[in-house]
Design an enzyme around this catalytic site. Structure first.
Site, PDB file in Angstrom:
ATOM      1  N   ARG A 281       0.824  -1.210   0.000  1.00  0.00           N
ATOM      2  CA  ARG A 281       0.000   0.000   0.000  1.00  0.00           C
ATOM      3  C   ARG A 281       0.858   1.259   0.000  1.00  0.00           C
ATOM      4  NH1 ARG A 281      -3.522   1.868  -2.560  1.00  0.00           N
ATOM      5  NH2 ARG A 281      -4.391  -0.233  -2.435  1.00  0.00           N
TER       6      ARG A 281
ATOM      7  N   LYS B 126       1.276  24.677  -3.352  1.00  0.00           N
ATOM      8  CA  LYS B 126      -0.025  24.067  -3.074  1.00  0.00           C
ATOM      9  C   LYS B 126       0.122  22.549  -3.134  1.00  0.00           C
ATOM     10  CE  LYS B 126      -2.517  28.047  -4.923  1.00  0.00           C
ATOM     11  NZ  LYS B 126      -3.427  28.555  -5.969  1.00  0.00           N
TER      12      LYS B 126
ATOM     13  N   ASP C  93      -0.031  38.661 -11.811  1.00  0.00           N
ATOM     14  CA  ASP C  93      -1.075  37.888 -11.147  1.00  0.00           C
ATOM     15  C   ASP C  93      -2.460  38.267 -11.658  1.00  0.00           C
ATOM     16  OD1 ASP C  93      -1.964  35.993  -9.170  1.00  0.00           O
ATOM     17  OD2 ASP C  93      -2.680  37.705  -8.007  1.00  0.00           O
TER      18      ASP C  93
END
Length: 281
Positions: A97, A132, A219
């Site tokens: 896993r 992020k 931006d």
């Protein structure tokens, strides 16, 4: 990748998952049992995390035999076999896993990144990641971006200075923010690149007037505004577009001549690639 931090990530993941033992395997499989498994690709994408998988198996059991068949960064399709492993069944199942969690997410990130990077073919612009990311595993996610053909932005707050809107507002404006930053770097004898975020043409002109920085971010500019902004910078500094840029619009921004386009979705809006580890005879 920083090997020391990488080892810490793997060690924490092992402790988190295994605790005081894999009781499912201990309950029904003899400790001396050996077996083989392979990593089966079940979805088209870009493979990432094979080298990390080998490290995980080695951390669980250094005697596990790992055979890599497909390298990181390779395009894969359903039915492809990325690697085989052989050793104690308990060791293979303890690793299963952890390996899948790492590889499925890294491969998902690499696949999305490659899709964005392909939209920039023929242009100088490169796609950047952001901060992020998932706390604690940023290094793995940024490595996946690199494998997919993207470029890593700063790793964290320590390896590059980025004066964003809040820094500028708290500092008392662009000029003060830049000048005090340069003073700080001189006094602390640090050599860090400086990037400044601009929200409009007035702020852009202020940055151009003060100077002494390395990169200017536009931006939430439109492509038309970006084209004009690039012309005003005229190659004096690196340029970057950011803010709500999608797969459908990234080439529009790139064609304006910016050096970089940053896309947070490379790491924070990801569908993992479907992979599985299966026992084989």
């Amino acid at each position: 990748m920083n090997k020391e931090i990488l080892a810490q990530i793997i060690d924490f993941a092992v402790r988190e998952d295994i605790g005081d033992g894999d009781h499912s395997s201990l309950a029904c499989i003899p400790e001396e049992a050996t077996g083989r498994m392979h990593l089966l690709v079940k979805e088209t994408g870009i493979l990432a995390g094979v080298d990390l998988a080998q490290m995980v198996f080695g951390r669980i059991d250094p005697f596990v035999k790992f055979k890599k068949l497909i390298a990181d960064g390779t395009s894969v399709n359903p039915g492809d076999i990325a690697f085989t492993v052989e050793g104690k069944v308990h060791s293979l199942l303890k690793s299963e896993r952890l390996v899948l969690n790492i590889m499925q997410r890294m491969s998902g990130i690499a696949t999305v990144t490659r899709t964005y990077a392909d939209r920039l073919q023929g242009l100088k612009t490169r796609v950047l990641d952001t901060r992020k990311t998932t706390p604690g595993v940023r290094m793995l996610e940024k490595e996946a971006v690199r494998i997919g053909g993207g470029v890593n932005h700063r790793m964290g707050l320590y390896d590059m200075i980025m004066l964003k809107d809040n820094h500028i507002d708290f500092a008392g404006g662009i000029e003060k923010a830049i000048l005090t930053t340069k003073k700080y770097l001189k006094e602390t004898e640090r050599s860090l690149k400086i990037e400044v975020e601009t929200r409009n043409f007035d702020e852009l002109e202020q940055v151009l007037t003060v100077g002494g920085i390395d990169r200017i971010m536009f931006d939430n500019f439109t492509p038309e505004q970006t084209r004009e902004a690039v012309a005003r910078v005229a190659g004096r500094f690196e340029t970057e577009s950011s803010g709500n840029i999608t797969l459908d619009t990234i080439r529009d921004y790139a064609e304006c001549g910016v050096d970089y386009v940053s896309v947070g979705a490379l790491t924070h809006q990801i569908k993992s690639l479907d992979l599985s580890l299966k026992a084989i005879s």
